[in-house]
Enzyme design. Structure first.
Site, PDB file in Angstrom:
ATOM      1  N   GLU A  23      -0.376  12.553  -3.129  1.00  0.00           N
ATOM      2  CA  GLU A  23       0.652  13.418  -3.727  1.00  0.00           C
ATOM      3  C   GLU A  23       2.009  13.769  -2.736  1.00  0.00           C
ATOM      4  O   GLU A  23       2.933  13.923  -2.843  1.00  0.00           O
ATOM      5  CB  GLU A  23       0.322  14.907  -4.582  1.00  0.00           C
ATOM      6  CG  GLU A  23      -0.561  14.760  -5.459  1.00  0.00           C
ATOM      7  CD  GLU A  23       0.448  14.430  -6.575  1.00  0.00           C
ATOM      8  OE1 GLU A  23       1.333  14.145  -6.952  1.00  0.00           O
ATOM      9  OE2 GLU A  23      -0.113  14.569  -7.826  1.00  0.00           O
TER      10      GLU A  23
ATOM     11  N   THR B  67     -10.533  -3.518  -6.345  1.00  0.00           N
ATOM     12  CA  THR B  67      -9.733  -5.358  -5.624  1.00  0.00           C
ATOM     13  C   THR B  67      -8.791  -4.311  -4.485  1.00  0.00           C
ATOM     14  O   THR B  67      -8.501  -3.343  -4.442  1.00  0.00           O
ATOM     15  CB  THR B  67      -8.596  -6.153  -6.386  1.00  0.00           C
ATOM     16  OG1 THR B  67      -8.024  -5.523  -7.545  1.00  0.00           O
ATOM     17  CG2 THR B  67     -10.141  -6.878  -7.502  1.00  0.00           C
ATOM     18  N   ARG B  68      -8.530  -4.822  -3.776  1.00  0.00           N
ATOM     19  CA  ARG B  68      -7.366  -4.815  -2.773  1.00  0.00           C
ATOM     20  C   ARG B  68      -6.878  -5.923  -2.217  1.00  0.00           C
ATOM     21  O   ARG B  68      -7.228  -6.991  -2.325  1.00  0.00           O
ATOM     22  CB  ARG B  68      -7.974  -4.365  -1.559  1.00  0.00           C
ATOM     23  CG  ARG B  68      -8.870  -2.846  -1.889  1.00  0.00           C
ATOM     24  CD  ARG B  68      -6.531  -1.673  -2.366  1.00  0.00           C
ATOM     25  NE  ARG B  68      -8.202  -0.472  -2.242  1.00  0.00           N
ATOM     26  CZ  ARG B  68      -9.043   0.092  -3.493  1.00  0.00           C
ATOM     27  NH1 ARG B  68      -9.022  -0.458  -4.720  1.00  0.00           N
ATOM     28  NH2 ARG B  68      -9.465   1.488  -2.827  1.00  0.00           N
TER      29      ARG B  68
ATOM     30  N   GLY C  14     -18.281  -3.165  -5.601  1.00  0.00           N
ATOM     31  CA  GLY C  14     -17.445  -3.532  -4.715  1.00  0.00           C
ATOM     32  C   GLY C  14     -16.158  -4.755  -6.058  1.00  0.00           C
ATOM     33  O   GLY C  14     -16.304  -5.990  -5.303  1.00  0.00           O
TER      34      GLY C  14
ATOM     35  N   ASN D 100      -1.845  -2.652   1.464  1.00  0.00           N
ATOM     36  CA  ASN D 100      -3.268  -1.988   2.588  1.00  0.00           C
ATOM     37  C   ASN D 100      -3.072  -3.031   3.889  1.00  0.00           C
ATOM     38  O   ASN D 100      -2.586  -4.427   3.561  1.00  0.00           O
ATOM     39  CB  ASN D 100      -4.929  -2.539   1.643  1.00  0.00           C
ATOM     40  CG  ASN D 100      -5.346  -1.740   1.335  1.00  0.00           C
ATOM     41  OD1 ASN D 100      -4.465  -1.276  -0.606  1.00  0.00           O
ATOM     42  ND2 ASN D 100      -5.961  -1.024   1.106  1.00  0.00           N
TER      43      ASN D 100
ATOM     44  N   TYR E  53      -3.201  13.143   0.015  1.00  0.00           N
ATOM     45  CA  TYR E  53      -2.044  12.236   0.557  1.00  0.00           C
ATOM     46  C   TYR E  53      -1.390  12.069  -0.530  1.00  0.00           C
ATOM     47  O   TYR E  53      -0.094  11.445  -0.220  1.00  0.00           O
ATOM     48  CB  TYR E  53      -3.460  11.369   1.207  1.00  0.00           C
ATOM     49  CG  TYR E  53      -3.248  10.382   1.812  1.00  0.00           C
ATOM     50  CD1 TYR E  53      -2.307   9.674   3.325  1.00  0.00           C
ATOM     51  CD2 TYR E  53      -2.727   8.082   1.214  1.00  0.00           C
ATOM     52  CE1 TYR E  53      -1.608   8.957   3.736  1.00  0.00           C
ATOM     53  CE2 TYR E  53      -2.059   7.519   1.776  1.00  0.00           C
ATOM     54  CZ  TYR E  53      -1.492   7.262   2.836  1.00  0.00           C
ATOM     55  OH  TYR E  53      -1.082   6.078   3.396  1.00  0.00           O
TER      56      TYR E  53
HETATM   57  P1  NAD Z   1      -2.861   5.596  11.779  1.00  0.00           P
HETATM   58  O1  NAD Z   1      -3.751   6.955  11.179  1.00  0.00           O
HETATM   59  O2  NAD Z   1      -2.921   4.898  12.786  1.00  0.00           O
HETATM   60  O3  NAD Z   1      -1.131   6.257  12.136  1.00  0.00           O
HETATM   61  C1  NAD Z   1      -0.584   7.855  11.803  1.00  0.00           C
HETATM   62  C2  NAD Z   1      -0.458   8.354  13.674  1.00  0.00           C
HETATM   63  O4  NAD Z   1       0.340   9.802  12.849  1.00  0.00           O
HETATM   64  C3  NAD Z   1      -1.596   8.584  14.304  1.00  0.00           C
HETATM   65  O5  NAD Z   1      -1.049   7.871  15.548  1.00  0.00           O
HETATM   66  C4  NAD Z   1      -1.181  10.081  14.403  1.00  0.00           C
HETATM   67  O6  NAD Z   1      -2.001  10.518  15.543  1.00  0.00           O
HETATM   68  C5  NAD Z   1      -0.159  10.103  13.645  1.00  0.00           C
HETATM   69  N1  NAD Z   1       0.565  11.940  13.223  1.00  0.00           N
HETATM   70  C6  NAD Z   1      -0.390  12.373  12.038  1.00  0.00           C
HETATM   71  N2  NAD Z   1       0.292  13.413  11.745  1.00  0.00           N
HETATM   72  C7  NAD Z   1       0.886  13.487  12.596  1.00  0.00           C
HETATM   73  C8  NAD Z   1       1.533  14.899  12.572  1.00  0.00           C
HETATM   74  N3  NAD Z   1       1.744  15.613  12.425  1.00  0.00           N
HETATM   75  N4  NAD Z   1       2.575  14.637  13.822  1.00  0.00           N
HETATM   76  C9  NAD Z   1       2.801  13.844  14.371  1.00  0.00           C
HETATM   77  N5  NAD Z   1       1.623  12.513  14.411  1.00  0.00           N
HETATM   78  C10 NAD Z   1       1.059  12.786  13.777  1.00  0.00           C
HETATM   79  O7  NAD Z   1      -2.378   4.923  10.373  1.00  0.00           O
HETATM   80  P2  NAD Z   1      -1.552   3.632  10.521  1.00  0.00           P
HETATM   81  O8  NAD Z   1      -2.870   2.465   9.211  1.00  0.00           O
HETATM   82  O9  NAD Z   1      -0.739   2.932  11.547  1.00  0.00           O
HETATM   83  O10 NAD Z   1      -0.794   4.561   9.145  1.00  0.00           O
HETATM   84  C11 NAD Z   1       0.705   4.420   9.218  1.00  0.00           C
HETATM   85  C12 NAD Z   1       2.126   5.025   8.234  1.00  0.00           C
HETATM   86  O11 NAD Z   1       1.888   4.130   7.633  1.00  0.00           O
HETATM   87  C13 NAD Z   1       1.668   6.336   7.747  1.00  0.00           C
HETATM   88  O12 NAD Z   1       2.188   7.054   7.133  1.00  0.00           O
HETATM   89  C14 NAD Z   1       0.437   5.922   6.095  1.00  0.00           C
HETATM   90  O13 NAD Z   1       0.406   6.507   5.449  1.00  0.00           O
HETATM   91  C15 NAD Z   1       1.491   4.810   5.923  1.00  0.00           C
HETATM   92  N6  NAD Z   1       0.716   3.521   5.854  1.00  0.00           N
HETATM   93  C16 NAD Z   1      -0.343   2.935   6.073  1.00  0.00           C
HETATM   94  C17 NAD Z   1      -0.530   1.928   5.121  1.00  0.00           C
HETATM   95  C18 NAD Z   1      -2.410   0.993   5.981  1.00  0.00           C
HETATM   96  O14 NAD Z   1      -2.892   0.018   5.416  1.00  0.00           O
HETATM   97  N7  NAD Z   1      -2.495   0.769   7.394  1.00  0.00           N
HETATM   98  C19 NAD Z   1      -0.678   1.983   4.125  1.00  0.00           C
HETATM   99  C20 NAD Z   1       0.036   2.574   3.735  1.00  0.00           C
HETATM  100  C21 NAD Z   1       0.990   3.263   4.047  1.00  0.00           C
HETATM  101  N1  UDP Z   2     -15.125   0.061   1.054  1.00  0.00           N
HETATM  102  C1  UDP Z   2     -15.550   0.465   0.827  1.00  0.00           C
HETATM  103  N2  UDP Z   2     -16.543   0.228   1.666  1.00  0.00           N
HETATM  104  C2  UDP Z   2     -16.554   0.898   2.553  1.00  0.00           C
HETATM  105  C3  UDP Z   2     -15.033   1.370   3.134  1.00  0.00           C
HETATM  106  C4  UDP Z   2     -14.276   1.191   1.757  1.00  0.00           C
HETATM  107  O1  UDP Z   2     -17.000  -0.461   0.204  1.00  0.00           O
HETATM  108  O2  UDP Z   2     -17.389   1.051   3.115  1.00  0.00           O
HETATM  109  C5  UDP Z   2     -13.854   0.180  -0.464  1.00  0.00           C
HETATM  110  C6  UDP Z   2     -13.219   1.642  -1.066  1.00  0.00           C
HETATM  111  O3  UDP Z   2     -14.054   1.667  -2.227  1.00  0.00           O
HETATM  112  C7  UDP Z   2     -11.986   1.175  -2.238  1.00  0.00           C
HETATM  113  C8  UDP Z   2     -11.626  -0.085  -0.736  1.00  0.00           C
HETATM  114  O4  UDP Z   2     -12.707  -0.559  -0.257  1.00  0.00           O
HETATM  115  O5  UDP Z   2     -12.357   0.652  -2.707  1.00  0.00           O
HETATM  116  C9  UDP Z   2     -10.651  -0.065  -0.075  1.00  0.00           C
HETATM  117  O6  UDP Z   2     -10.633   0.913   1.005  1.00  0.00           O
HETATM  118  P1  UDP Z   2     -10.079   1.801   2.146  1.00  0.00           P
HETATM  119  O7  UDP Z   2     -10.508   2.922   2.071  1.00  0.00           O
HETATM  120  O8  UDP Z   2     -10.072   0.706   2.969  1.00  0.00           O
HETATM  121  O9  UDP Z   2      -8.614   1.975   1.999  1.00  0.00           O
HETATM  122  P2  UDP Z   2      -7.499   2.635  -0.063  1.00  0.00           P
HETATM  123  O10 UDP Z   2      -8.759   2.956  -0.478  1.00  0.00           O
HETATM  124  O11 UDP Z   2      -7.298   3.404   1.224  1.00  0.00           O
HETATM  125  O12 UDP Z   2      -7.183   1.205  -0.750  1.00  0.00           O
END
Ligand code: NAD
Ligand code: UDP
Length: 320
Positions: free
Chosen positions: A151, A214-215, A211, A178, A149
Site C-alpha cells: 500500500e 511462481t515468480r 513450492g 523480482n 509495503y
Molecule cells: P535494498 O534493500 O537493497 O535497497 C533499498 C535501499 O534503500 C537500501 O540501501 C536502504 O538502506 C535504503 N533505504 C531504506 N529506507 C530508507 C530511507 N528512509 N532513507 C534513505 N534510504 C533508505 O533493496 P533493492 O532490492 O535494491 O530495492 C530497491 C528499490 O527497488 C526499492 O524501492 C524496492 O521496493 C524496489 N523493488 C525492488 C525489487 C527487487 O526484486 N529487488 C522488486 C520490486 C521493487
Molecule cells: N520463499 C520460499 N522460501 C524462502 C524464501 C521465499 O519458498 O526461503 C518463497 C516465498 O514464499 C515466495 C517466493 O519464494 O512465494 C518469493 O519470495 P521473496 O521473498 O523472494 O519475494 P516476494 O514474495 O516478495 O516475491
C-alpha cells in the site's frame, strides 16, 4: 545556470542492491551521481569501489526528511524491499514510501527535475490476472503483513501521478518484478539469496508451502538498463511500465536448479506458507518492449551462476 551536459543525478537508496548497480551505470554514462541512503538495508560496502571517484558523492540521509540539493534527475529507490526487512518496522516502511515520495517529489518540483519511482509488482498483490498487465488494478490486502509495503508503494504511485497532473512534473513509474544478482543482501530472506546461502552451507532449502507458487526472475543488469531507458524515454511517457523477466518458474523448480548449480547436498524442507504470499507472478512486458525497446537478455540459467559466485566470495571472505 550549469553549462555542462553532464547531468546531476540523485539515486535514493543508492547503497542498496539495485541502487548500487544503478549508480555504477550512471557514472559509466558520464553523469554526476549523488547517492543518498540511510543504510537501513544497504551498506557502504556496496558502493565502496565508487567512493573517491570525482563524480560520485555518498550522502547519509533518511528520505522521510526533506532534502535540499540541486539535481537534474531523481531515481527514487529508497525503501526496504524484502519481506523480512520491510516487516521489521512496518510503520517506518510506509513512511519511507509515502513521506519519502512526498519529499523527493517536492525536490523535483523545486528543481524541475525528472523523477523516476521504483514501484513494484506488489501493487498487483495476489493477482487474478495472469500475466500481469499495467492496466490491472491489483488485489491487495490493505491490512495484512505485506500491506505496509504494497500500500505504501501504491500510495507513492498515486502521489507521482497527482504531482504530474497538478504540478506538471515529469514522472516515470517502473513496476519492478523480482530481481536478483550480486549484492543482494545474504540475510534478506528473499528466495534467491536464501536458497543460494542454504545450498552453499549444505543446509535444508526452506520451501514455503508446496513450492508451487511462481515468480519470474530478472537479472540486475537487465533491470538497470530498463530503468535508465525509462528515465531517458520521451517526456510524455510516464508509465507505469512493468520491468521484469517473463520467464516464470515455480519456487520448487528454482530450488532444484540452485541445488544442481551449486552441487549441494541440501535437501528440500517444506515450511508453512506466509500469509498473503502471491501464488503467481509474471510480467507482461509488451509495453516495455514497444515504448522502451527493452527486454531482458539474461536467462535464469546464466544469471544464477554469477549470483552464486558472488555469495561464494562473500562466504570465503567471512562476510556471510
Ligand atoms: P535494498 O534493500 O537493497 O535497497 C533499498 C535501499 O534503500 C537500501 O540501501 C536502504 O538502506 C535504503 N533505504 C531504506 N529506507 C530508507 C530511507 N528512509 N532513507 C534513505 N534510504 C533508505 O533493496 P533493492 O532490492 O535494491 O530495492 C530497491 C528499490 O527497488 C526499492 O524501492 C524496492 O521496493 C524496489 N523493488 C525492488 C525489487 C527487487 O526484486 N529487488 C522488486 C520490486 C521493487
Ligand atoms: N520463499 C520460499 N522460501 C524462502 C524464501 C521465499 O519458498 O526461503 C518463497 C516465498 O514464499 C515466495 C517466493 O519464494 O512465494 C518469493 O519470495 P521473496 O521473498 O523472494 O519475494 P516476494 O514474495 O516478495 O516475491
Amino acid at each position: 545556470m550549469r553549462m555542462s551536459l553532464r547531468k546531476r543525478v540523485l539515486v535514493t537508496g543508492g547503497a542498496g542492491f539495485l541502487g548500487s548497480h544503478l549508480c555504477e551505470r550512471l557514472l559509466e554514462k558520464g553523469h554526476e551521481v549523488i547517492c543518498v541512503d540511510n543504510f537501513f538495508t544497504g551498506t557502504r560496502e556496496n558502493v565502496v569501489h565508487l567512493i573517491g571517484r570525482p563524480h560520485f558523492e555518498l550522502m547519509r540521509h533518511d528520505v522521510t526528511f526533506p532534502l535540499y540539493i540541486e539535481v537534474d534527475e531523481i531515481y527514487n529507490l529508497a525503501c526496504p524491499a524484502s519481506p523480512i526487512h520491510y516487516q521489521y518496522d512496518p510503520v517506518q516502511t510506509t513512511k519511507t514510501s509515502v513521506h519519502g515520495a512526498i519529499n523527493m517529489l517536492g525536490l523535483a518540483k523545486r528543481t524541475r527535475a525528472r523523477i523516476l519511482q521504483a514501484s513494484t509488482s506488489e501493487v498487483y498483490g495476489d493477482p487474478e490476472v495472469h500475466p500481469q498487465v499495467e492496466s490491472y488494478w491489483g488485489k491487495v490486502n490493505p491490512i495484512g503483513p505485506r500491506a505496509c509495503y504494497d500500500e505504501g508503494k501504491r500510495c507513492a504511485e498515486t502521489l507521482f501521478f497527482d504531482y504530474h497532473r497538478q504540478h506538471a512534473l515529469q514522472i516515470k513509474v517502473a513496476r519492478i518484478f523480482n530481481t536478483y544478482g550480486p549484492r543482494m543482501h545474504p540475510n534478506d530472506g528473499r528466495v534467491v539469496s536464501n536458497f543460494i546461502m542454504q545450498a552453499l552451507r549444505g543446509a535444508p532449502i526452506t520451501l514455503y508451502g508446496e513450492g508451487l507458487q511462481t515468480r519470474s526472475f530478472c537479472y540486475v543488469d537487465d533491470l538497470v538498463e530498463g530503468l535508465i531507458r525509462l528515465m531517458e524515454s520521451p517526456a510524455d511517457f510516464t508509465g507505469p511500465v512493468n520491468l521484469g523477466n517473463p520467464d516464470e518458474f515455480t519456487i520448487r523448480a528454482l530450488a532444484e536448479q540452485i541445488i544442481a548449480l551449486t552441487g549441494s547436498v541440501s535437501t528440500l524442507s517444506y515450511q508453512p506458507l506466509p500469509q498473503d504470499d502471491p501464488r503467481q507472478r509474471q510480467p507482461d512486458i509488451t509495453l516495455a518492449r514497444s515504448a522502451l525497446g527493452w527486454h531482458p537478455g539474461m536467462a535464469l540459467a546464466q544469471g544464477l551462476p554469477k549470483t552464486i559466485a558472488y555469495f561464494r566470495a562473500l562466504m570465503s571472505e567471512g562476510l556471510a
